[in-house]
Design an enzyme around this catalytic site. Structure first.
Site, PDB file in Angstrom:
ATOM      1  N   ILE A   1       6.863  11.499  -6.468  1.00  0.00           N
ATOM      2  CA  ILE A   1       7.614  10.178  -6.238  1.00  0.00           C
ATOM      3  C   ILE A   1       6.527   9.127  -5.997  1.00  0.00           C
ATOM      4  CG2 ILE A   1       8.962   9.205  -4.548  1.00  0.00           C
ATOM      5  CD1 ILE A   1      10.212  11.822  -4.071  1.00  0.00           C
ATOM      6  N   GLY A   2       5.277   9.395  -5.366  1.00  0.00           N
ATOM      7  CA  GLY A   2       4.451   8.011  -5.078  1.00  0.00           C
ATOM      8  C   GLY A   2       3.860   7.577  -6.204  1.00  0.00           C
TER       9      GLY A   2
ATOM     10  N   SER B   1      -0.929  10.391  -6.644  1.00  0.00           N
ATOM     11  CA  SER B   1      -1.355  10.904  -7.754  1.00  0.00           C
ATOM     12  C   SER B   1      -0.491  11.620  -8.741  1.00  0.00           C
ATOM     13  CB  SER B   1      -2.670  11.968  -7.207  1.00  0.00           C
ATOM     14  OG  SER B   1      -1.898  12.693  -6.438  1.00  0.00           O
TER      15      SER B   1
ATOM     16  N   LEU C   1       1.046  -1.167  -0.077  1.00  0.00           N
ATOM     17  CA  LEU C   1       0.192   0.085   0.161  1.00  0.00           C
ATOM     18  C   LEU C   1       0.778   1.364   0.141  1.00  0.00           C
ATOM     19  CD1 LEU C   1      -3.103   0.603   2.087  1.00  0.00           C
ATOM     20  CD2 LEU C   1      -1.254   2.385   2.004  1.00  0.00           C
ATOM     21  N   ILE C   2       0.626   2.083  -1.012  1.00  0.00           N
ATOM     22  CA  ILE C   2       1.454   3.368  -0.958  1.00  0.00           C
ATOM     23  C   ILE C   2       0.552   4.359  -0.990  1.00  0.00           C
ATOM     24  CG2 ILE C   2       3.273   4.544  -2.519  1.00  0.00           C
ATOM     25  CD1 ILE C   2       3.757   1.778  -4.134  1.00  0.00           C
TER      26      ILE C   2
ATOM     27  N   TYR D   1       7.765  22.283   8.230  1.00  0.00           N
ATOM     28  CA  TYR D   1       8.222  21.254   7.190  1.00  0.00           C
ATOM     29  C   TYR D   1       9.141  20.286   7.771  1.00  0.00           C
ATOM     30  CZ  TYR D   1       9.088  18.270   3.059  1.00  0.00           C
ATOM     31  OH  TYR D   1       9.201  17.236   2.259  1.00  0.00           O
TER      32      TYR D   1
ATOM     33  N   SER E   1      12.891  13.126   4.014  1.00  0.00           N
ATOM     34  CA  SER E   1      13.483  14.259   3.171  1.00  0.00           C
ATOM     35  C   SER E   1      14.758  14.433   3.703  1.00  0.00           C
ATOM     36  CB  SER E   1      12.673  15.267   3.262  1.00  0.00           C
ATOM     37  OG  SER E   1      13.363  16.319   2.740  1.00  0.00           O
TER      38      SER E   1
ATOM     39  N   GLY F   1      -0.268   8.831  -1.424  1.00  0.00           N
ATOM     40  CA  GLY F   1      -0.049   9.954  -2.007  1.00  0.00           C
ATOM     41  C   GLY F   1       0.777   9.608  -3.523  1.00  0.00           C
TER      42      GLY F   1
END
Length: 286
Positions: free
Chosen positions: A18-19, A15, A10-11, A156, A143, A13
Protein backbone atom coordinates in the site's frame (compact mmCIF):
# COMPACT_ATOMS: atom_id res chain seq x y z
CA UNK A 1 5.12 24.80 -1.60
CA UNK A 2 7.95 22.32 -2.17
CA UNK A 3 8.70 21.42 -5.80
CA UNK A 4 7.05 24.11 -7.92
CA UNK A 5 3.44 24.43 -6.80
CA UNK A 6 3.28 20.90 -5.47
CA UNK A 7 2.47 20.31 -1.84
CA UNK A 8 4.64 17.86 0.07
CA UNK A 9 3.56 14.62 1.72
CA UNK A 10 5.78 12.28 3.72
CA UNK A 11 4.74 8.63 3.49
CA UNK A 12 6.24 5.87 5.62
CA UNK A 13 6.70 2.25 4.60
CA UNK A 14 6.87 2.71 0.83
CA UNK A 15 9.10 -0.16 -0.30
CA UNK A 16 6.14 -2.46 -1.00
CA UNK A 17 2.39 -2.79 -0.89
CA UNK A 18 0.00 0.00 0.00
CA UNK A 19 2.82 2.42 0.81
CA UNK A 20 4.42 1.97 -2.60
CA UNK A 21 1.09 2.36 -4.41
CA UNK A 22 0.18 5.41 -2.32
CA UNK A 23 3.51 7.11 -3.06
CA UNK A 24 3.04 6.69 -6.81
CA UNK A 25 -0.65 7.65 -6.75
CA UNK A 26 0.04 10.74 -4.65
CA UNK A 27 2.78 11.86 -7.05
CA UNK A 28 0.38 11.36 -9.97
CA UNK A 29 -2.21 13.42 -8.10
CA UNK A 30 0.19 16.36 -7.89
CA UNK A 31 2.01 15.81 -4.62
CA UNK A 32 5.72 16.03 -3.98
CA UNK A 33 6.37 12.73 -2.17
CA UNK A 34 8.99 12.02 0.47
CA UNK A 35 8.85 8.22 0.32
CA UNK A 36 10.47 6.66 3.34
CA UNK A 37 11.51 3.07 3.95
CA UNK A 38 13.71 1.24 6.42
CA UNK A 39 16.06 -0.02 3.69
CA UNK A 40 16.39 2.21 0.59
CA UNK A 41 18.23 -0.68 -1.02
CA UNK A 42 14.78 -2.21 -1.44
CA UNK A 43 13.48 0.84 -3.27
CA UNK A 44 13.84 -0.55 -6.80
CA UNK A 45 10.17 -1.53 -7.04
CA UNK A 46 9.07 1.97 -6.07
CA UNK A 47 11.54 3.54 -8.47
CA UNK A 48 10.32 1.41 -11.36
CA UNK A 49 6.66 2.07 -10.55
CA UNK A 50 7.25 5.82 -10.30
CA UNK A 51 9.17 5.83 -13.58
CA UNK A 52 6.43 3.84 -15.32
CA UNK A 53 3.88 6.37 -14.07
CA UNK A 54 6.03 9.27 -15.27
CA UNK A 55 6.44 10.74 -11.77
CA UNK A 56 9.94 9.62 -10.76
CA UNK A 57 11.13 13.21 -10.35
CA UNK A 58 8.44 13.80 -7.72
CA UNK A 59 9.22 10.75 -5.55
CA UNK A 60 12.15 11.23 -3.18
CA UNK A 61 13.28 8.12 -1.29
CA UNK A 62 14.64 8.56 2.23
CA UNK A 63 15.78 6.03 4.81
CA UNK A 64 13.56 5.87 7.88
CA UNK A 65 13.06 3.36 10.66
CA UNK A 66 9.97 4.58 12.51
CA UNK A 67 11.20 3.02 15.76
CA UNK A 68 14.29 5.26 15.76
CA UNK A 69 13.17 8.52 17.36
CA UNK A 70 16.30 10.48 16.42
CA UNK A 71 16.10 9.37 12.80
CA UNK A 72 12.39 10.18 12.62
CA UNK A 73 13.01 13.72 13.87
CA UNK A 74 15.95 14.18 11.49
CA UNK A 75 14.09 12.93 8.41
CA UNK A 76 11.08 15.15 9.09
CA UNK A 77 13.26 18.21 9.69
CA UNK A 78 15.36 17.52 6.59
CA UNK A 79 12.21 17.19 4.47
CA UNK A 80 10.91 20.52 5.74
CA UNK A 81 14.20 22.25 4.98
CA UNK A 82 14.67 20.61 1.58
CA UNK A 83 11.14 21.05 0.28
CA UNK A 84 10.03 24.19 2.09
CA UNK A 85 7.50 22.66 4.46
CA UNK A 86 5.29 19.67 5.10
CA UNK A 87 1.64 19.57 4.10
CA UNK A 88 0.69 15.99 4.91
CA UNK A 89 1.90 12.76 6.47
CA UNK A 90 0.71 9.25 5.76
CA UNK A 91 1.62 6.86 8.56
CA UNK A 92 1.73 3.57 6.68
CA UNK A 93 4.76 1.68 7.99
CA UNK A 94 3.89 -1.39 9.99
CA UNK A 95 4.50 -5.10 10.40
CA UNK A 96 2.12 -8.02 10.55
CA UNK A 97 2.20 -10.51 13.38
CA UNK A 98 0.48 -13.85 13.89
CA UNK A 99 0.45 -15.58 17.25
CA UNK A 100 -1.37 -16.19 20.50
CA UNK A 101 -0.03 -15.36 23.91
CA UNK A 102 0.59 -18.88 25.24
CA UNK A 103 2.76 -19.64 22.21
CA UNK A 104 4.85 -16.46 22.21
CA UNK A 105 6.66 -14.13 24.56
CA UNK A 106 5.61 -10.80 25.94
CA UNK A 107 8.68 -9.44 24.14
CA UNK A 108 7.05 -10.48 20.86
CA UNK A 109 3.99 -8.47 21.79
CA UNK A 110 6.08 -5.45 22.78
CA UNK A 111 7.96 -5.58 19.48
CA UNK A 112 4.70 -5.58 17.55
CA UNK A 113 3.46 -2.58 19.52
CA UNK A 114 6.77 -0.78 18.98
CA UNK A 115 6.49 -0.83 15.19
CA UNK A 116 2.75 -0.53 14.70
CA UNK A 117 1.87 1.89 17.48
CA UNK A 118 4.88 3.74 18.85
CA UNK A 119 6.32 4.16 15.35
CA UNK A 120 3.16 6.02 14.41
CA UNK A 121 3.41 8.14 17.55
CA UNK A 122 7.05 9.04 16.83
CA UNK A 123 6.29 10.22 13.29
CA UNK A 124 3.18 12.08 14.44
CA UNK A 125 5.08 13.92 17.17
CA UNK A 126 7.83 15.00 14.80
CA UNK A 127 5.40 16.11 12.10
CA UNK A 128 2.75 17.95 14.11
CA UNK A 129 4.51 21.35 14.42
CA UNK A 130 4.97 21.44 10.65
CA UNK A 131 1.46 20.24 9.89
CA UNK A 132 0.15 22.88 12.26
CA UNK A 133 2.13 25.51 10.37
CA UNK A 134 0.72 24.40 7.03
CA UNK A 135 -2.81 23.57 8.14
CA UNK A 136 -2.04 20.07 6.93
CA UNK A 137 -3.28 16.49 7.00
CA UNK A 138 -2.32 13.54 9.17
CA UNK A 139 -3.50 10.26 7.67
CA UNK A 140 -2.81 6.93 9.34
CA UNK A 141 -3.30 3.56 7.69
CA UNK A 142 -4.68 1.25 10.34
CA UNK A 143 -6.65 -1.88 9.46
CA UNK A 144 -10.06 -3.45 9.87
CA UNK A 145 -8.06 -5.20 12.62
CA UNK A 146 -8.01 -1.85 14.40
CA UNK A 147 -11.78 -2.11 14.78
CA UNK A 148 -12.49 -5.85 15.02
CA UNK A 149 -10.24 -8.06 17.13
CA UNK A 150 -9.22 -11.14 15.16
CA UNK A 151 -8.07 -14.60 16.27
CA UNK A 152 -4.31 -15.18 16.32
CA UNK A 153 -3.82 -11.45 15.71
CA UNK A 154 -3.88 -10.41 19.36
CA UNK A 155 -0.75 -8.24 19.39
CA UNK A 156 -1.32 -6.83 15.92
CA UNK A 157 -4.93 -5.90 16.61
CA UNK A 158 -3.97 -4.46 20.00
CA UNK A 159 -1.50 -2.16 18.25
CA UNK A 160 -4.03 -1.14 15.61
CA UNK A 161 -6.74 -0.62 18.26
CA UNK A 162 -4.25 1.62 20.06
CA UNK A 163 -3.59 3.61 16.89
CA UNK A 164 -7.32 4.07 16.28
CA UNK A 165 -7.91 5.22 19.85
CA UNK A 166 -4.91 7.53 19.74
CA UNK A 167 -5.97 9.17 16.50
CA UNK A 168 -9.64 9.38 17.47
CA UNK A 169 -8.57 11.19 20.62
CA UNK A 170 -6.05 13.40 18.83
CA UNK A 171 -8.42 14.41 16.02
CA UNK A 172 -10.38 17.15 17.83
CA UNK A 173 -7.23 18.49 19.48
CA UNK A 174 -5.42 18.63 16.14
CA UNK A 175 -8.45 20.23 14.48
CA UNK A 176 -8.33 23.02 17.05
CA UNK A 177 -4.92 24.01 15.67
CA UNK A 178 -5.81 23.47 12.01
CA UNK A 179 -4.66 19.86 11.39
CA UNK A 180 -7.06 17.29 9.95
CA UNK A 181 -6.70 13.72 11.22
CA UNK A 182 -8.04 10.63 9.47
CA UNK A 183 -7.57 6.88 9.68
CA UNK A 184 -7.85 4.55 6.70
CA UNK A 185 -8.88 0.94 7.29
CA UNK A 186 -7.95 -1.61 4.62
CA UNK A 187 -9.22 -5.15 4.72
CA UNK A 188 -7.45 -7.95 2.88
CA UNK A 189 -5.04 -6.46 0.35
CA UNK A 190 -2.98 -8.37 -2.21
CA UNK A 191 0.49 -7.25 -1.16
CA UNK A 192 3.65 -8.61 0.43
CA UNK A 193 2.26 -7.91 3.89
CA UNK A 194 1.34 -11.54 4.59
CA UNK A 195 4.64 -12.75 3.13
CA UNK A 196 6.44 -10.39 5.49
CA UNK A 197 4.84 -11.72 8.66
CA UNK A 198 8.12 -13.33 9.66
CA UNK A 199 6.35 -16.53 10.69
CA UNK A 200 6.91 -20.00 9.31
CA UNK A 201 3.22 -20.89 9.10
CA UNK A 202 3.63 -24.68 8.72
CA UNK A 203 6.13 -24.77 11.59
CA UNK A 204 3.85 -22.64 13.75
CA UNK A 205 0.93 -24.97 13.10
CA UNK A 206 3.06 -28.02 13.85
CA UNK A 207 4.04 -26.65 17.27
CA UNK A 208 0.71 -25.09 18.20
CA UNK A 209 -0.30 -28.00 20.42
CA UNK A 210 -3.87 -27.60 21.68
CA UNK A 211 -4.27 -24.50 19.50
CA UNK A 212 -3.55 -26.36 16.27
CA UNK A 213 -7.19 -27.11 15.27
CA UNK A 214 -8.21 -23.49 15.85
CA UNK A 215 -5.15 -22.19 14.01
CA UNK A 216 -5.82 -24.50 11.06
CA UNK A 217 -9.38 -23.22 10.75
CA UNK A 218 -8.14 -19.63 11.05
CA UNK A 219 -5.53 -20.22 8.37
CA UNK A 220 -8.06 -21.74 5.97
CA UNK A 221 -10.41 -18.80 6.42
CA UNK A 222 -7.66 -16.18 6.05
CA UNK A 223 -6.26 -17.82 2.93
CA UNK A 224 -9.69 -17.59 1.34
CA UNK A 225 -10.03 -13.95 2.38
CA UNK A 226 -6.74 -12.98 0.77
CA UNK A 227 -7.67 -14.87 -2.38
CA UNK A 228 -10.41 -12.26 -2.84
CA UNK A 229 -8.25 -9.32 -1.72
CA UNK A 230 -8.35 -5.90 -3.30
CA UNK A 231 -5.27 -4.66 -5.13
CA UNK A 232 -2.74 -2.28 -3.61
CA UNK A 233 -3.84 0.39 -6.10
CA UNK A 234 -7.45 0.01 -4.99
CA UNK A 235 -6.38 0.37 -1.36
CA UNK A 236 -4.20 3.40 -2.11
CA UNK A 237 -6.90 5.35 -3.93
CA UNK A 238 -8.93 6.24 -0.81
CA UNK A 239 -5.77 7.38 0.97
CA UNK A 240 -4.95 9.84 -1.80
CA UNK A 241 -8.61 10.92 -1.88
CA UNK A 242 -8.41 11.77 1.83
CA UNK A 243 -5.34 13.91 1.15
CA UNK A 244 -7.29 15.91 -1.42
CA UNK A 245 -10.74 16.04 0.19
CA UNK A 246 -11.99 19.43 1.38
CA UNK A 247 -13.57 17.88 4.47
CA UNK A 248 -12.26 14.33 4.85
CA UNK A 249 -14.01 12.02 7.30
CA UNK A 250 -12.16 10.70 10.32
CA UNK A 251 -12.67 7.03 9.40
CA UNK A 252 -12.43 5.63 5.88
CA UNK A 253 -12.58 2.01 4.72
CA UNK A 254 -10.92 1.03 1.46
CA UNK A 255 -13.56 -1.38 0.13
CA UNK A 256 -17.22 -2.36 0.52
CA UNK A 257 -16.10 -5.55 2.26
CA UNK A 258 -14.06 -3.55 4.76
CA UNK A 259 -17.05 -1.25 5.40
CA UNK A 260 -19.32 -4.22 5.99
CA UNK A 261 -16.81 -5.89 8.31
CA UNK A 262 -16.09 -2.83 10.46
CA UNK A 263 -19.79 -1.98 10.49
CA UNK A 264 -20.45 -5.13 12.48
CA UNK A 265 -18.30 -3.80 15.32
CA UNK A 266 -19.35 -0.18 15.14
CA UNK A 267 -23.01 -1.19 15.59
CA UNK A 268 -22.30 -3.96 18.12
CA UNK A 269 -23.09 -2.47 21.52
CA UNK A 270 -22.74 -5.66 23.57
CA UNK A 271 -19.98 -7.37 21.55
CA UNK A 272 -22.02 -10.46 20.69
CA UNK A 273 -22.02 -9.86 16.92
CA UNK A 274 -18.23 -9.72 16.72
CA UNK A 275 -17.78 -12.81 18.89
CA UNK A 276 -20.26 -14.71 16.75
CA UNK A 277 -18.45 -13.62 13.59
CA UNK A 278 -14.87 -14.35 14.59
CA UNK A 279 -15.75 -17.44 16.58
CA UNK A 280 -16.58 -19.06 13.27
CA UNK A 281 -13.03 -18.48 12.10
CA UNK A 282 -11.56 -20.97 14.53
CA UNK A 283 -14.11 -23.79 14.56
CA UNK A 284 -15.67 -26.12 12.05
CA UNK A 285 -19.16 -25.24 10.81
CA UNK A 286 -21.86 -26.84 12.96
Amino acid sequence: MATGTRRTVLITGTSTGIGLATAVAAARAGWNVVATMRDPGKGDALGKAAAAAGVAEHVHVRRLDVTDARLVAAVVEDAVVEFGGLDAVVNNAGAGHVGTIELETVADVRATMEVNFFGVVEVTKAAMPHLRASGGRLVTVTSVGGVVGQPFNEAYCAAKFAVEGYMESLAPVAAAVGVTVSVVEPGAVGSEFVANLGVDIPAYAATAGPYRPAFTHYLDRTTQAFAAAQTIDEAAAPIVAVLAAERPPFRVQTSPRAREFTGVKLADLDGSAVQSLTGGWVSAPS
